[in-house]
Design a protein around this motif. Structure first.
Motif, PDB file in Angstrom:
ATOM      1  N   ALA A   1     -14.297   0.797  10.696  1.00  0.00           N
ATOM      2  CA  ALA A   1     -12.969   0.246  10.459  1.00  0.00           C
ATOM      3  C   ALA A   1     -12.303   1.013   9.335  1.00  0.00           C
ATOM      4  N   VAL A   2     -11.112   1.515   9.584  1.00  0.00           N
ATOM      5  CA  VAL A   2     -10.331   2.205   8.570  1.00  0.00           C
ATOM      6  C   VAL A   2      -8.992   1.533   8.503  1.00  0.00           C
ATOM      7  N   THR A   3      -8.619   1.041   7.347  1.00  0.00           N
ATOM      8  CA  THR A   3      -7.403   0.266   7.223  1.00  0.00           C
ATOM      9  C   THR A   3      -6.388   0.991   6.377  1.00  0.00           C
ATOM     10  N   ALA A   4      -5.144   0.651   6.594  1.00  0.00           N
ATOM     11  CA  ALA A   4      -4.076   1.252   5.794  1.00  0.00           C
ATOM     12  C   ALA A   4      -4.182   0.756   4.369  1.00  0.00           C
ATOM     13  N   CYS A   5      -3.658   1.557   3.448  1.00  0.00           N
ATOM     14  CA  CYS A   5      -3.817   1.251   2.035  1.00  0.00           C
ATOM     15  C   CYS A   5      -2.477   1.302   1.348  1.00  0.00           C
ATOM     16  N   ALA A   6      -2.187   0.319   0.506  1.00  0.00           N
ATOM     17  CA  ALA A   6      -0.983   0.329  -0.305  1.00  0.00           C
ATOM     18  C   ALA A   6      -1.404   0.223  -1.757  1.00  0.00           C
ATOM     19  N   PRO A   7      -0.628   0.806  -2.686  1.00  0.00           N
ATOM     20  CA  PRO A   7      -1.030   0.791  -4.091  1.00  0.00           C
ATOM     21  C   PRO A   7      -1.161  -0.619  -4.628  1.00  0.00           C
ATOM     22  N   PRO A   8      -2.194  -0.888  -5.420  1.00  0.00           N
ATOM     23  CA  PRO A   8      -2.335  -2.202  -6.050  1.00  0.00           C
ATOM     24  C   PRO A   8      -1.204  -2.467  -7.012  1.00  0.00           C
ATOM     25  N   GLY A   9      -1.116  -3.719  -7.413  1.00  0.00           N
ATOM     26  CA  GLY A   9      -0.021  -4.083  -8.284  1.00  0.00           C
ATOM     27  C   GLY A   9      -0.192  -3.629  -9.714  1.00  0.00           C
ATOM     28  N   CYS A  10      -1.430  -3.544 -10.192  1.00  0.00           N
ATOM     29  CA  CYS A  10      -1.652  -3.203 -11.589  1.00  0.00           C
ATOM     30  C   CYS A  10      -1.413  -1.734 -11.843  1.00  0.00           C
TER      31      CYS A  10
ATOM     32  N   GLY B   1      -0.152   8.944  -4.571  1.00  0.00           N
ATOM     33  CA  GLY B   1      -0.344   7.510  -4.761  1.00  0.00           C
ATOM     34  C   GLY B   1      -1.498   6.924  -3.985  1.00  0.00           C
ATOM     35  N   CYS B   2      -2.170   7.735  -3.173  1.00  0.00           N
ATOM     36  CA  CYS B   2      -3.341   7.283  -2.400  1.00  0.00           C
ATOM     37  C   CYS B   2      -3.037   5.986  -1.644  1.00  0.00           C
ATOM     38  N   SER B   3      -1.919   5.954  -0.951  1.00  0.00           N
ATOM     39  CA  SER B   3      -1.492   4.754  -0.228  1.00  0.00           C
ATOM     40  C   SER B   3      -1.593   4.930   1.282  1.00  0.00           C
ATOM     41  N   LEU B   4      -2.361   5.927   1.716  1.00  0.00           N
ATOM     42  CA  LEU B   4      -2.416   6.255   3.139  1.00  0.00           C
ATOM     43  C   LEU B   4      -3.260   5.266   3.922  1.00  0.00           C
ATOM     44  N   ARG B   5      -4.486   5.015   3.467  1.00  0.00           N
ATOM     45  CA  ARG B   5      -5.403   4.113   4.150  1.00  0.00           C
ATOM     46  C   ARG B   5      -6.611   3.836   3.261  1.00  0.00           C
ATOM     47  N   ARG B   6      -7.498   2.960   3.736  1.00  0.00           N
ATOM     48  CA  ARG B   6      -8.713   2.624   2.998  1.00  0.00           C
ATOM     49  C   ARG B   6      -9.932   2.984   3.842  1.00  0.00           C
ATOM     50  N   MET B   7     -10.945   3.552   3.192  1.00  0.00           N
ATOM     51  CA  MET B   7     -12.231   3.816   3.828  1.00  0.00           C
ATOM     52  C   MET B   7     -13.215   4.191   2.735  1.00  0.00           C
ATOM     53  N   SER B   8     -14.477   4.165   3.091  1.00  0.00           N
ATOM     54  CA  SER B   8     -15.522   4.506   2.128  1.00  0.00           C
ATOM     55  C   SER B   8     -15.738   6.018   2.105  1.00  0.00           C
ATOM     56  N   VAL B   9     -16.483   6.485   1.116  1.00  0.00           N
ATOM     57  CA  VAL B   9     -16.820   7.907   1.049  1.00  0.00           C
ATOM     58  C   VAL B   9     -17.605   8.324   2.281  1.00  0.00           C
ATOM     59  N   MET B  10     -18.563   7.516   2.705  1.00  0.00           N
ATOM     60  CA  MET B  10     -19.362   7.879   3.875  1.00  0.00           C
ATOM     61  C   MET B  10     -18.522   7.919   5.141  1.00  0.00           C
ATOM     62  N   GLU B  11     -17.568   7.033   5.260  1.00  0.00           N
ATOM     63  CA  GLU B  11     -16.670   7.074   6.418  1.00  0.00           C
ATOM     64  C   GLU B  11     -15.830   8.345   6.417  1.00  0.00           C
ATOM     65  N   ALA B  12     -15.362   8.738   5.237  1.00  0.00           N
ATOM     66  CA  ALA B  12     -14.597   9.990   5.149  1.00  0.00           C
ATOM     67  C   ALA B  12     -15.471  11.183   5.518  1.00  0.00           C
ATOM     68  N   LEU B  13     -16.717  11.153   5.055  1.00  0.00           N
ATOM     69  CA  LEU B  13     -17.626  12.254   5.368  1.00  0.00           C
ATOM     70  C   LEU B  13     -17.874  12.341   6.870  1.00  0.00           C
ATOM     71  N   GLU B  14     -18.010  11.211   7.527  1.00  0.00           N
ATOM     72  CA  GLU B  14     -18.229  11.206   8.968  1.00  0.00           C
ATOM     73  C   GLU B  14     -17.033  11.772   9.720  1.00  0.00           C
ATOM     74  N   LEU B  15     -15.838  11.574   9.190  1.00  0.00           N
ATOM     75  CA  LEU B  15     -14.651  12.149   9.833  1.00  0.00           C
ATOM     76  C   LEU B  15     -14.731  13.676   9.873  1.00  0.00           C
ATOM     77  N   LEU B  16     -15.364  14.264   8.859  1.00  0.00           N
ATOM     78  CA  LEU B  16     -15.458  15.724   8.822  1.00  0.00           C
ATOM     79  C   LEU B  16     -16.391  16.276   9.887  1.00  0.00           C
ATOM     80  N   ASP B  17     -17.076  15.396  10.643  1.00  0.00           N
ATOM     81  CA  ASP B  17     -17.800  15.855  11.827  1.00  0.00           C
ATOM     82  C   ASP B  17     -16.848  16.522  12.815  1.00  0.00           C
TER      83      ASP B  17
ATOM     84  N   GLN C   1     -14.825   0.270  -0.295  1.00  0.00           N
ATOM     85  CA  GLN C   1     -13.648   0.799   0.378  1.00  0.00           C
ATOM     86  C   GLN C   1     -12.689   1.356  -0.667  1.00  0.00           C
ATOM     87  N   LEU C   2     -12.290   2.596  -0.481  1.00  0.00           N
ATOM     88  CA  LEU C   2     -11.449   3.289  -1.448  1.00  0.00           C
ATOM     89  C   LEU C   2     -10.057   3.548  -0.869  1.00  0.00           C
ATOM     90  N   CYS C   3      -9.110   3.781  -1.736  1.00  0.00           N
ATOM     91  CA  CYS C   3      -7.749   4.133  -1.333  1.00  0.00           C
ATOM     92  C   CYS C   3      -7.657   5.650  -1.182  1.00  0.00           C
TER      93      CYS C   3
END
Length: 406
Positions: free
Chosen positions: A2-11, A186-202, A403-405
């Motif tokens: 699951a990869v979800t869209a990401c919006a900047p946090p409020g803080c 702003g890293c507001s594109l989406r959310r996923m983990s490092v391992m999920e990002a690494l798998e995309l590079l397959d 899950q990271l932004c």
């Protein structure tokens, strides 16, 4: 996955370095590492920013230098691996694992359900040059003569490589870099983990690389394992090897490869001769005809520091922004290596020294150390990823979990 869209946090603190850094933080820590109680409560992240982040400001400067104690041993510190079992590449390329959903809500501070997020462990690194700690017997063992790497005059992949650099050197301008920095900073594109990002590079083969024709995810493990053998006590450095190219996921998010991969170079000043194909690929770049950018320093002051220089946009700067935004608990050497590892005209050829600060020169040995493994571990014998995944997941859980932004 699951990869979800990401919006900047409020803080404000999670969108970048807070402007209310405490000057009176614990004297055992870098003074840039304190957050005020207001920001600490808003983020639920405790009182520490990741190194290289505190006091960075809009210019992304690294902040004051502090002596840091040596990192503790990692899970593999008591043993040396002679390398993973290998298999021959057979065109492995699984189907696309992500979608690009829209209309999802903003990220809430803290963990799932708004629960507080525990402070991440703070990695520290010795300030000694990395060569002093490396085991010479564990230097990377190239799959071919070192002189055969980065051959830009002949080879079966040369046409593809040249076309990528021609497009890059035509379109990478000051204005282009500023636009992309604003778009992705702003890293507001989406959310996923490092391992999920690494798998995309397959799914990604780097079209600028004359040495490899296999998915970039294997290169990540090759680099990380080479560092692990030479520096068994620096688990944070192993992780840098794994994630140094993760910014290339931009090429799977719609960006052309010329805006993601390849060597980087400063825009806004004269192009040096060590830039790949510099004599034949910049003739259509509008900045090459702008007198403001035609001198050695161009729009910069001498020795302004690379943190104040606009580099051609690509995976280095993007991944550095992701690391900062998500408060990776890594030493500032890690941030720096990721940000400038593709700047070959500088770290491999010695150009652009007139733009460097003393801090850049202090960091140079670390960049060179990463480069040894980034370059000379590339070979057709590919690692058995499933045998390595558990160890690297433990490093992700330690330094950049969840899950990271992006």
């Amino acid at each position: 996955m699951a990869v979800t869209a990401c919006a900047p946090p409020g803080c404000a603190a999670t969108r970048g370095p807070p402007r209310h850094i405490l000057a009176h933080a614990c004297p055992l820590l870098c003074p840039n590492l304190g957050l005020c109680g207001r920001c600490r409560g808003a983020t639920g992240r405790g009182s520490l920013l990741s190194p290289g982040q505190g006091g960075a400001g809009d210019g992304d400067t690294q902040g004051p230098q502090e002596q840091m104690p040596s990192a503790g041993p990692g899970p593999a510190a008591d043993r040396r691996r002679r390398g993973p079992s290998t298999r021959r590449h057979a065109g492995h390329s699984p189907p696309c694992a992500f979608q690009n959903p829209s209309g999802l809500g903003r990220i809430k501070p803290g963990g799932p359900g708004g629960r507080p997020v525990r402070p991440l462990p703070l990695a520290t690194a010795s300030m000694r040059p990395p060569q002093a700690d490396a085991d010479p017997s564990e230097e990377p063992q190239p799959g071919k003569a070192k002189s055969e790497y980065r051959n830009y005059t002949e080879g079966k992949l040369l046409d593809r490589v040249y076309s990528t650099y021609l497009l890059m050197h035509t379109h990478q301008t000051v204005d282009f870099v500023r636009r992309k920095s604003a778009e992705y900073g702003g890293c507001s594109l989406r959310r996923m983990s490092v391992m999920e990002a690494l798998e995309l590079l397959d799914q990604l083969v780097d079209e600028s690389d004359p040495d490899v024709d296999f998915p970039n995810s294997f290169h990540a493990y090759q680099t990380a394992e080479g560092i692990r053998r030479a520096h068994p006590d620096k688990d944070w450095f192993h992780l840098v090897g794994l994630l140094h190219d993760l910014g290339k996921v931009l090429a799977l998010f719609g960006e052309p490869q010329w805006a993601v991969v390849g060597d980087t170079f400063p825009v806004g000043c004269k192009v040096q001769s060590s830039v790949v194909f510099s004599d034949s690929t910049f003739h259509q770049n509008p900045d090459s005809r702008d007198p403001r950018y035609s001198t050695e320093c161009g729009m910069y002051q001498p020795h302004c520091g690379l943190e104040n220089v606009l580099m051609s946009w690509g995976h280095d700067e993007y991944m550095y922004r992701v690391m900062k935004f998500n408060n990776f608990a890594l030493p500032k050497e890690a941030f720096y290596m990721v940000r400038f590892h593709s700047f070959y005209p500088w770290h491999a050829h010695g150009d652009y020294g007139h733009l460097c600060s003393e801090e850049d020169l202090r960091m140079l040995p670390w960049v060179k150390e990463l480069n040894k493994f980034d370059l000379y571990t590339k070979q057709e014998e590919l690692p058995e990823v499933q045998e390595l995944r558990g160890y690297y997941q433990s490093l992700i859980d330690k330094y950049c979990p969840g899950q990271l932004c992006w």
